[in-house]
Each structure stands twice: as C-alpha cells, then as structure tokens.
Write a protein that holds these residues in place. Structure first.
Motif, mmCIF file in Angstrom:
data_model
loop_
_atom_site.group_PDB
_atom_site.id
_atom_site.type_symbol
_atom_site.label_atom_id
_atom_site.label_comp_id
_atom_site.label_asym_id
_atom_site.label_seq_id
_atom_site.Cartn_x
_atom_site.Cartn_y
_atom_site.Cartn_z
ATOM 1 N N ARG A 44 5.468 -10.448 16.638
ATOM 2 C CA ARG A 44 4.329 -10.136 15.518
ATOM 3 C C ARG A 44 3.082 -10.338 16.043
ATOM 4 O O ARG A 44 2.256 -10.021 15.803
ATOM 5 C CB ARG A 44 4.729 -9.993 14.331
ATOM 6 N N PHE A 45 2.729 -11.567 15.330
ATOM 7 C CA PHE A 45 1.398 -12.467 16.286
ATOM 8 C C PHE A 45 0.888 -11.735 17.175
ATOM 9 O O PHE A 45 -0.111 -11.800 16.805
ATOM 10 C CB PHE A 45 1.990 -14.167 15.690
ATOM 11 N N SER A 46 1.876 -11.478 17.938
ATOM 12 C CA SER A 46 0.854 -11.230 19.086
ATOM 13 C C SER A 46 0.757 -10.527 18.903
ATOM 14 O O SER A 46 -0.591 -9.468 19.730
ATOM 15 C CB SER A 46 1.870 -11.997 20.180
ATOM 16 N N LEU A 47 1.447 -8.862 18.651
ATOM 17 C CA LEU A 47 1.487 -8.382 18.688
ATOM 18 C C LEU A 47 -0.111 -7.628 17.600
ATOM 19 O O LEU A 47 -0.896 -6.835 17.668
ATOM 20 C CB LEU A 47 2.161 -6.765 17.851
ATOM 21 N N TYR A 48 -0.541 -8.788 16.233
ATOM 22 C CA TYR A 48 -1.642 -8.450 15.776
ATOM 23 C C TYR A 48 -2.640 -9.525 15.971
ATOM 24 O O TYR A 48 -3.833 -9.918 15.614
ATOM 25 C CB TYR A 48 -1.532 -9.051 14.316
#
Lengths: 240, 260
Positions: B222-226
């Motif tokens: 999630r963090f990486s996709l954001y």
C-alpha cells in the motif's frame, strides 16, 4: 585393481519402527555393469534414495567416487540418475528439459547440449529435441531421461527399474545402450531391477531380500555356487 | 559462482516457460482478485466509510483501498499453491531432480521460491494494470517502484507456506490450507478494512491482526503504491524475509519422505 566408484558400508535404514535396510554392504567397481536384483519391497528403491540423498542416511556410510554422501556437493557431482517414475516436465520440450537439468548441474545451455551431443545421435533423439515431452511415447521419454542423466559426463549411472512399463524391444534397446556406455565410455552402472532377463551371466550381481544383501558376485559364479541351472533357479533358492 | 548463476537462470527459465504454457492457471489466478475488485468492492464501498489513514493524505475510494490487499491475495494464493506442489513433488516428479542436484539444497529452494515469486509478480502487475484501466488511481511509476516489494513479499509467503506445509501433515491439501491458513491470514489483516475498524469491533482480533505478517505485506504494498516509504514497515518486511526463509529451509529438511 579397479577402485570402488560406489561403496556402502553397514547401511541401516528404517521408516519409523519398520526396518527396511539392515547392514547393507555393496561395492560397485569402476567401469562395471552391476545389477541389484530383488523382489518388489526388498528395499531397492530405499537404497537408491539413500545413494541419491533423497533420504538422509541414518546409519552406516556411503561413498561415491571416494566422497562421503555427507559431502554431497562432491559426492553427487559425478552421478547420473534415472528414476523409476517419470521425472520429465511434460509441458516442456526435450531441449528445455535438458537445459533445465543442465542448469541444476551448473552448466549453461550450450555446455549442456555439447556434453551430450554424441549421445543424442546414438539415442536417435535428434528429431524430437523440440517436441513437447507430453507428445512423446514411453520409449522416447525413457531415452530422454537416460540422455538427461548423461549430462556433464557422469562417472556413475544409477538406474532404478529404468525399463518398467516399456515394450520388449524398447527395454532391450535401452539395456544394450547402457551396456555400451560401460564399454565405450568407461561409465560405471548400477542397474536396479526385478527382471531376470535383463541380467547376463557375466554381470556383477547383488541380490537383496528383506533389506539385506544376501549374496553378491558374478552371476555365473552364483549360479554355480548353488548348483543351479540358471539365475532364476539360484535366485528362487536364495529368496525362498 | 558460475554454476549458481546457471542454476538460478535454469530454474527461472523453467518456471517462466510453464507459466507461459499454462494460460488457464494464469487467468484463474487473476479472476479471484478481479471478482473482489469488480463485485465485492462495489457492494462494500457504501457500507465501509474510510477515514484518512496513512499513507493516504486524502479521502480515497474503497477500490483504491483494497487493491494492495488484492495484490497480497494473488501472492498468497500463488505462494501456497506452489509450496504445496513442492511438497507433493518431493515424493514424485521434477522435485526429485532438483533435490538430487549437487548444488546446495537451501540455495535450490531459494531459487525455486524466487522463480515462483517472479511468476506471482507478473500476475500481480497484470492485476494492477487491469485495476488501473478499471479506474483505480495508480501511477505506472508506482507500479514499477512496487515490484521489489512484491517480489520480497512473494518470497516471504512462499517460504511461510513451505514451512507450514512441511511441518503440518494435515495441510498437505489445498482445501484445508484455504480454510485454515489462507482465509484467516487474509481476513485477519488490513487487506479489506483498516485495522482501526477491527479494533472498534474486537480488540482480540485487532491484536491478532497486528501480529499477522500478511498485514505488513499488504501495508508495504500500500505504501509503495502510494509512493511513500515507511522504514518501520520495511524493517518488518526484511526481518520476516529472513525468518521465513530460515523456517522454510529447516521445515523442508525435517520433512520426511513417505515411501510406499
């Protein structure tokens, strides 16, 4: 004097409480065709699994080309293996299967093919190299498995019931080819079988019964020792 | 050194060929998360109100929220399936060929897990691209940045699956694994709803979810996709990577072959 390419000393093995191998001793000399003969359930496949390190040794010693099986990085380096059951990937072509196995032996794609170039011709597999294994008949698949075992020019070839399920012609073609490897390439062979017609009077034979080697020697000497007419009679006498 | 490179190359080569030849497996692996995205999220977006939670800096749609969890779902199912195959194949077929190689067995297992993770990553990327086409806000750069996290996560899940299927005999069956491992891991994580929502309803389930490694895998994705980096999450991911690999190697070694 020829040195031992495979040596088993006092090997015991059990599955839980069930003792499968007891005090097994076996020596295979360099450049010989040796046969391990036994009925189903005698312990042949367990012994094969121990030598190939699929099973961990519980007691005793196994040496391959003078390396202990515990030192498998060296011990397994010079052996080629043909399993009783099919182990080719059906979705891959013959060449892709060979490439894969070559990579497990630390070889590049070209090195793999170069190491078996002559054998591809001898086994008449040149025209099926790009065929998916699924589309090959049983005889061809077996030949591919033998070809695969010869990648990187092994010193010892182990074959566990390699002709099971094949027609008579395919069986004897494969047997003749493997015998020829001993003569022409000085490869040592351990041929594990329960089929008497695959054994000749000149072969080195070890008979296994209930997990124990009950006799070893040249077939004709064993037949003579028990004063029988042929191997079948001598074998039946020994395992009765 | 050369032999180790050839070995890795050969194992990846084989997995990729199998992946390309088994198209039905590829599509069926995609159908599951897509159903959740297209149907489940539509039904639930009205029921679940989402507050602004890290890494998001604004209100997001529910579809955007569950996409990282669904990527995790692709990795989880693939990891479980491939590790179970490794356990079955140990007693027959191509795994025997792998195990009789004279190259270090742990390295071979790692190569196998890495090769599987590449296949899982290809599926996860395909899923992300479909989600983007569907309207979920993800940038191409974010997808590229996320690839290493997906690969690491996939190896963690493969290793974990290999460990549990090695040591728990009853789990040598995919249906059992679904019920007792995959679904609890998936539902007791932040894949479908934020952990604070679970905390509101049950403190016990919140605590369990907080210890679930899958939660951290989903949050890392999630963090990486954001395009955000959280050092704590990254550390947990790295530690999980090391621990699960050790568990897998030990578990696989202790697994006994059953001979008939």
């Amino acid at each position: 004097m020829k040195k031992n390419i495979l040596e088993l000393n006092n090997v015991d093995f059990s599955y839980g409480k069930k003792q499968v191998l007891t005090n097994v001793a076996l020596n295979i000399k360099e450049g010989t065709f040796s046969v391990l003969l036994g009925l189903n359930g005698a312990g042949k496949s367990t012994l094969f699994s121990l030598v190939t390190r699929l099973l961990n040794l519980q007691k005793g010693e196994i040496f391959i080309n003078s390396f202990s099986i515990q030192d498998y990085l060296n011990a397994l380096k010079d052996i080629g293996i043909v399993f009783q059951e099919p182990t080719l990937d059906l979705d891959l072509t013959v060449k892709q299967n060979l490439y894969y196995y070559g990579s497990l032996k630390g070889l590049g794609f070209n090195e793999t093919l170069v190491s078996i170039q002559d054998e591809i011709k001898k086994l008449e597999l040149g025209n099926v190299m790009d065929t998916t294994v699924r589309n090959l008949n049983g005889g061809h698949r077996r030949r591919v498995e033998i070809l695969r075992a010869l990648i990187n020019k092994p010193k010892l070839l182990l074959l566990d019931e390699a002709t099971v399920g094949l027609d008579l012609k395919s069986r004897f073609d494969i047997l003749a080819y493997v015998r020829d490897l001993v003569e022409t390439k000085n490869i040592s062979v351990l041929w594990i079988t329960h089929l008497f017609d695959e054994v000749t009077l000149e072969d080195n034979l070890s008979i296994i019964k209930d997990g124990q080697i009950i006799d070893s020697g040249i077939v004709k000497d064993i037949v003579k020792k028990y004063e029988k007419d042929n191997l079948v009679d001598a074998f039946n006498f020994l395992v009765r | 050194m050369k032999k180790y490179i050839f070995c890795m190359k050969g194992i990846i080569y084989k997995e990729l060929i199998r992946f390309l030849k088994q198209k039905s497996r590829f599509f069926s692996a995609l159908v599951r998360p897509l159903l959740w995205l297209f149907i489940f999220s539509v039904g639930f977006k009205t029921a679940l109100g989402l507050a602004i939670i890290p890494p998001y800096e604004t209100y997001i749609t529910y579809e955007t929220y569950i996409v990282p969890g669904l990527v995790g779902m692709v990795l989880l199912f693939n990891g479980m399936q491939s590790s179970l195959t490794m356990i079955f194949d140990r007693e027959m077929g191509s795994m025997k060929i792998l195990l009789t190689s004279y190259i270090n067995r742990n390295y071979l297992l790692f190569c196998k897990m890495f090769a599987t993770s590449i296949v899982s990553t290809l599926q996860a990327i395909t899923f992300l691209l479909i989600a983007k086409i569907y309207g979920v806000e993800i940038s191409y750069v974010a997808i590229i940045i996320t690839i290493p996290i997906i690969i690491i996560s996939s190896i963690i899940l493969n290793a974990f699956a290999l460990f549990i299927s090695s040591v728990i005999k009853q789990l040598e069956n995919f249906a059992t694994v679904m019920n007792f491992v995959i679904f609890p891991m998936f539902f007791l994580s932040s894949a479908l709803y934020p952990l604070w929502k679970i905390k509101d309803s049950s403190l016990l389930l919140f605590n369990i979810s907080s210890f679930n490694p899958f939660t951290y895998i989903v949050e890392s994705i999630r963090f990486s996709l954001y395009m955000k980096f959280d050092s704590e999450l990254f550390m947990i991911l790295v530690i999980s990577f090391v621990i699960t690999l050790i568990m897998a190697f030990v578990g696989f070694k202790s697994k006994k072959i059953n001979h008939s």
